[in-house]
Design an enzyme around this catalytic site. Structure first.
Site, PDB file in Angstrom:
ATOM      1  N   ASN A 178       0.844  -1.196   0.000  1.00 29.95           N
ATOM      2  CA  ASN A 178       0.000   0.000   0.000  1.00 29.95           C
ATOM      3  C   ASN A 178       0.882   1.249   0.000  1.00 29.95           C
ATOM      4  O   ASN A 178       1.825   1.343   0.796  1.00 29.95           O
ATOM      5  CB  ASN A 178      -0.905  -0.021   1.243  1.00 29.95           C
ATOM      6  CG  ASN A 178      -2.094   0.903   1.102  1.00 29.95           C
ATOM      7  OD1 ASN A 178      -1.946   2.050   0.700  1.00 29.95           O
ATOM      8  ND2 ASN A 178      -3.269   0.404   1.423  1.00 29.95           N
ATOM      9  N   ASP A 179       0.612   2.162  -0.924  1.00 26.90           N
ATOM     10  CA  ASP A 179       1.423   3.392  -1.012  1.00 26.90           C
ATOM     11  C   ASP A 179       1.101   4.353   0.123  1.00 26.90           C
ATOM     12  O   ASP A 179       1.838   5.321   0.343  1.00 26.90           O
ATOM     13  CB  ASP A 179       1.170   4.083  -2.365  1.00 26.90           C
ATOM     14  CG  ASP A 179       1.567   3.180  -3.533  1.00 26.90           C
ATOM     15  OD1 ASP A 179       2.627   2.529  -3.433  1.00 26.90           O
ATOM     16  OD2 ASP A 179       0.814   3.116  -4.523  1.00 26.90           O
ATOM     17  N   HIS A 192     -12.114  -0.833  -9.102  1.00 22.28           N
ATOM     18  CA  HIS A 192     -11.409  -2.038  -9.566  1.00 22.28           C
ATOM     19  C   HIS A 192     -11.516  -3.121  -8.487  1.00 22.28           C
ATOM     20  O   HIS A 192     -11.330  -2.827  -7.312  1.00 22.28           O
ATOM     21  CB  HIS A 192      -9.938  -1.697  -9.833  1.00 22.28           C
ATOM     22  CG  HIS A 192      -9.208  -2.761 -10.561  1.00 22.28           C
ATOM     23  ND1 HIS A 192      -9.049  -2.762 -11.926  1.00 22.28           N
ATOM     24  CD2 HIS A 192      -8.622  -3.892 -10.116  1.00 22.28           C
ATOM     25  CE1 HIS A 192      -8.371  -3.848 -12.281  1.00 22.28           C
ATOM     26  NE2 HIS A 192      -8.108  -4.548 -11.195  1.00 22.28           N
ATOM     27  N   HIS A 200     -10.756  -5.426  -5.777  1.00 22.72           N
ATOM     28  CA  HIS A 200      -9.531  -5.528  -4.957  1.00 22.72           C
ATOM     29  C   HIS A 200      -9.868  -5.719  -3.493  1.00 22.72           C
ATOM     30  O   HIS A 200     -11.007  -5.531  -3.073  1.00 22.72           O
ATOM     31  CB  HIS A 200      -8.681  -4.268  -5.119  1.00 22.72           C
ATOM     32  CG  HIS A 200      -9.278  -3.052  -4.473  1.00 22.72           C
ATOM     33  ND1 HIS A 200     -10.321  -2.346  -5.025  1.00 22.72           N
ATOM     34  CD2 HIS A 200      -9.015  -2.435  -3.299  1.00 22.72           C
ATOM     35  CE1 HIS A 200     -10.654  -1.348  -4.240  1.00 22.72           C
ATOM     36  NE2 HIS A 200      -9.881  -1.372  -3.168  1.00 22.72           N
ATOM     37  N   GLU A 237     -12.799 -12.358  20.268  1.00 20.79           N
ATOM     38  CA  GLU A 237     -13.240 -13.671  19.788  1.00 20.79           C
ATOM     39  C   GLU A 237     -12.340 -14.784  20.316  1.00 20.79           C
ATOM     40  O   GLU A 237     -12.806 -15.875  20.637  1.00 20.79           O
ATOM     41  CB  GLU A 237     -13.259 -13.687  18.257  1.00 20.79           C
ATOM     42  CG  GLU A 237     -14.348 -12.789  17.689  1.00 20.79           C
ATOM     43  CD  GLU A 237     -14.253 -12.580  16.192  1.00 20.79           C
ATOM     44  OE1 GLU A 237     -15.059 -11.801  15.666  1.00 20.79           O
ATOM     45  OE2 GLU A 237     -13.384 -13.182  15.539  1.00 20.79           O
ATOM     46  N   MET A 275     -25.688   3.161  11.792  1.00 17.75           N
ATOM     47  CA  MET A 275     -25.286   2.729  13.138  1.00 17.75           C
ATOM     48  C   MET A 275     -25.001   3.997  13.934  1.00 17.75           C
ATOM     49  O   MET A 275     -23.853   4.420  14.056  1.00 17.75           O
ATOM     50  CB  MET A 275     -24.034   1.861  13.065  1.00 17.75           C
ATOM     51  CG  MET A 275     -24.316   0.471  12.592  1.00 17.75           C
ATOM     52  SD  MET A 275     -25.078  -0.530  13.885  1.00 17.75           S
ATOM     53  CE  MET A 275     -25.030  -2.110  13.085  1.00 17.75           C
ATOM     54  N   VAL A 276     -26.061   4.621  14.397  1.00 20.06           N
ATOM     55  CA  VAL A 276     -25.909   5.918  15.085  1.00 20.06           C
ATOM     56  C   VAL A 276     -26.746   5.888  16.365  1.00 20.06           C
ATOM     57  O   VAL A 276     -27.320   4.859  16.708  1.00 20.06           O
ATOM     58  CB  VAL A 276     -26.369   7.090  14.173  1.00 20.06           C
ATOM     59  CG1 VAL A 276     -25.462   7.223  12.965  1.00 20.06           C
ATOM     60  CG2 VAL A 276     -27.820   6.893  13.702  1.00 20.06           C
ATOM     61  N   GLU A 330     -27.183   2.861  18.847  1.00 20.37           N
ATOM     62  CA  GLU A 330     -26.108   1.909  18.514  1.00 20.37           C
ATOM     63  C   GLU A 330     -24.741   2.421  18.940  1.00 20.37           C
ATOM     64  O   GLU A 330     -23.899   1.664  19.395  1.00 20.37           O
ATOM     65  CB  GLU A 330     -26.071   1.614  17.000  1.00 20.37           C
ATOM     66  CG  GLU A 330     -27.158   0.686  16.527  1.00 20.37           C
ATOM     67  CD  GLU A 330     -28.329   1.426  15.921  1.00 20.37           C
ATOM     68  OE1 GLU A 330     -28.535   2.606  16.264  1.00 20.37           O
ATOM     69  OE2 GLU A 330     -29.045   0.814  15.106  1.00 20.37           O
TER      70      GLU A 330
HETATM   71  P1  H2U Z   1     -10.059   0.555  -0.494  1.00 23.39           P
HETATM   72  O1  H2U Z   1     -10.012  -0.941  -0.383  1.00 23.39           O
HETATM   73  O2  H2U Z   1     -10.673   1.161   0.718  1.00 23.39           O
HETATM   74  O3  H2U Z   1     -10.680   1.001  -1.756  1.00 23.39           O
HETATM   75  O4  H2U Z   1      -8.574   1.048  -0.541  1.00 23.39           O
HETATM   76  C1  H2U Z   1      -7.693   0.898  -1.643  1.00 23.39           C
HETATM   77  C2  H2U Z   1      -6.285   1.045  -1.125  1.00 23.39           C
HETATM   78  O5  H2U Z   1      -5.387   1.207  -2.220  1.00 23.39           O
HETATM   79  C3  H2U Z   1      -6.112   2.244  -0.218  1.00 23.39           C
HETATM   80  O6  H2U Z   1      -5.702   1.793   1.051  1.00 23.39           O
HETATM   81  C4  H2U Z   1      -4.351   2.071  -1.835  1.00 23.39           C
HETATM   82  C5  H2U Z   1      -5.029   3.061  -0.897  1.00 23.39           C
HETATM   83  O7  H2U Z   1      -4.088   3.551   0.046  1.00 23.39           O
HETATM   84  N1  H2U Z   1      -3.760   2.694  -3.015  1.00 23.39           N
HETATM   85  C6  H2U Z   1      -2.391   2.632  -3.196  1.00 23.39           C
HETATM   86  O8  H2U Z   1      -1.689   2.061  -2.364  1.00 23.39           O
HETATM   87  N2  H2U Z   1      -1.831   3.228  -4.288  1.00 23.39           N
HETATM   88  C7  H2U Z   1      -2.533   3.890  -5.229  1.00 23.39           C
HETATM   89  O9  H2U Z   1      -1.960   4.412  -6.169  1.00 23.39           O
HETATM   90  C8  H2U Z   1      -4.001   3.990  -5.127  1.00 23.39           C
HETATM   91  C9  H2U Z   1      -4.654   3.367  -3.933  1.00 23.39           C
END
Ligand code: H2U
Length: 363
Positions: free
Chosen positions: A78-79, A171, A173, A189, A323-324, A327
């Protein structure tokens, strides 16, 4: 002791033994009129390839890296990660003041955050993917778990689907977050399943599953190796739980045939979900199983692997449950009973997707 109360009509509370918490069920409230927020109902009109989408093959992500021309799944760091893999910087967080230590607890948190694309095509979702492609996804989850599980005590595999769930990209993912700590939900749990195991000498969720299979009331789908049910203690209107029929403590114990059957039952459930409100059904889903890392050397027989699907929609593609209020301040509450939700889901087609209009079960 069984309850003689008519659970279809009268308010009652139900206990969740996994979380050690109660949910308030108010079935009579399903009749109330709705004048609240209505989300815009959008049917997906997605392109297969978008050169500006950082999850597509061959695209340059904002960080300058180019995605490979991937043909199946694709995993990258993850970036914008919530956790980093760093050397221990914050070794000693305790002060000499015990009250301070009780009031201001802190621990170094480190980990690894991955993004995993399910398929090169942006216009697919799991229910419209082929069984073999869904099997590739499951196998990649297992591979990633195996890569991370010796270094980290927990690997959370989760999919956020739909804008309504805060998903940032259409997309197909999911994400994997590995951490050097066991997060709250898994901790609870773990504790509750362990207490049950010590008290009864039985695995809580195996006992639960066997009783559900006998009653059939909350079963949505079943195949040779897996069951999907609406848990007795469900909080979200169409929440489901997916369990293997065999005692499985961790995801890497699944056999080839169990992986294939998991892919099949996932596809069927997700077709049902999409058919429910004729939309690409939003949810958060993820797997829970025994923690890893240092726990790999400890007995974890009290655990049973399961997946949870937590969808926000209540009565249409545009009306979600909030959920407010009560909750947030008191305890979870639902209107629709788990039994009615299960019946509704059971009655929907699990082969004909509303957008495809033909049997896609072997697709
Ligand atoms: P979601 O599953 O919530 O859509 O998150 C997608 C993840 O993809 C998000 O954590 C990462 C975002 O940081 N991401 C990248 O790492 N690089 C990118 O160029 C776009 C999205």
């Amino acid at each position: 002791m069984s309850c003689s109360l008519n659970l279809d009509e009268f308010p009652h509370t139900r206990y969740n033994p996994l979380k050690d918490e109660w949910v308030l069920v108010s079935p009579h409230r399903t009749k109330r009129p709705w004048k609240g927020q209505v989300e815009e109902s959008k049917n997906p009109n997605r392109v297969r390839f978008d050169p500006s989408n950082p999850l597509c093959p061959n695209v340059i992500r904002p960080n300058g890296q180019t995605n490979p021309d991937y043909k199946e799944t694709f995993v990258f760091d993850n970036d914008f990660p919530a956790l980093f893999e760093y050397d221990d910087l914050l070794q000693d967080c305790d002060s000499s003041d015990p009250i301070h230590n009780d009031l201001f607890k802190v621990q170094p948190a480190k980990g690894s955050c991955k993004v995993m694309c399910f398929h090169p095509y942006s216009d697919l979702t799991l229910p419209t993917m082929k069984i073999t492609d869904i099997m590739n996804v499951i196998k990649k989850w297992i591979e990633m778990y195996q890569e991370l599980s010796s270094r980290y005590t927990w690997v959370q595999i989760f999919e956020n689907k739909g804008e309504i769930m805060g998903c940032s990209n259409p997309h197909p993912h999911c994400q994997l977050w590995a951490s050097n700590f066991v997060p709250n939900e898994i901790n609870r749990e773990d504790k509750n399943q362990s207490i049950f195991y010590k008290k009864h000498g039985k695995v809580m969720l195996m006992e639960y599953l066997n009783r559900e299979l006998k009653s059939k009331e909350r079963i949505v789908l079943e195949n040779e190796h897996w069951v999907v049910l609406v848990p007795y203690w469900a909080v979200w209107p169409y929440e489901t739980m997916m369990l293997p029929k065999r005692h499985v403590t961790r995801i890497d114990q699944l056999s080839e045939i169990e992986i294939e059957d998991l892919a099949k039952i996932m596809k069927k459930l997700l077709i049902k979900y999409d058919n429910l409100f004729k939309c690409s059904f939003p949810y958060t889903m993820g797997f829970h199983f025994a923690p890893c890392g240092k726990f790999l050397n400890e007995p974890q027989d009290h655990w049973q692997l399961f997946a949870s699907y937590l969808p926000p929609l209540l009565r249409s593609s545009s009306v979600k449950k909030f959920m407010v209020g009560y909750e947030m301040l008191a305890q979870p509450q639902r209107d629709l009973t788990a039994e009615k939700a299960a019946k509704q889901l059971r009655e929907l087609s699990d082969t004909n997707h509303y957008l495809i209009h033909s049997d896609t079960s072997d697709y």
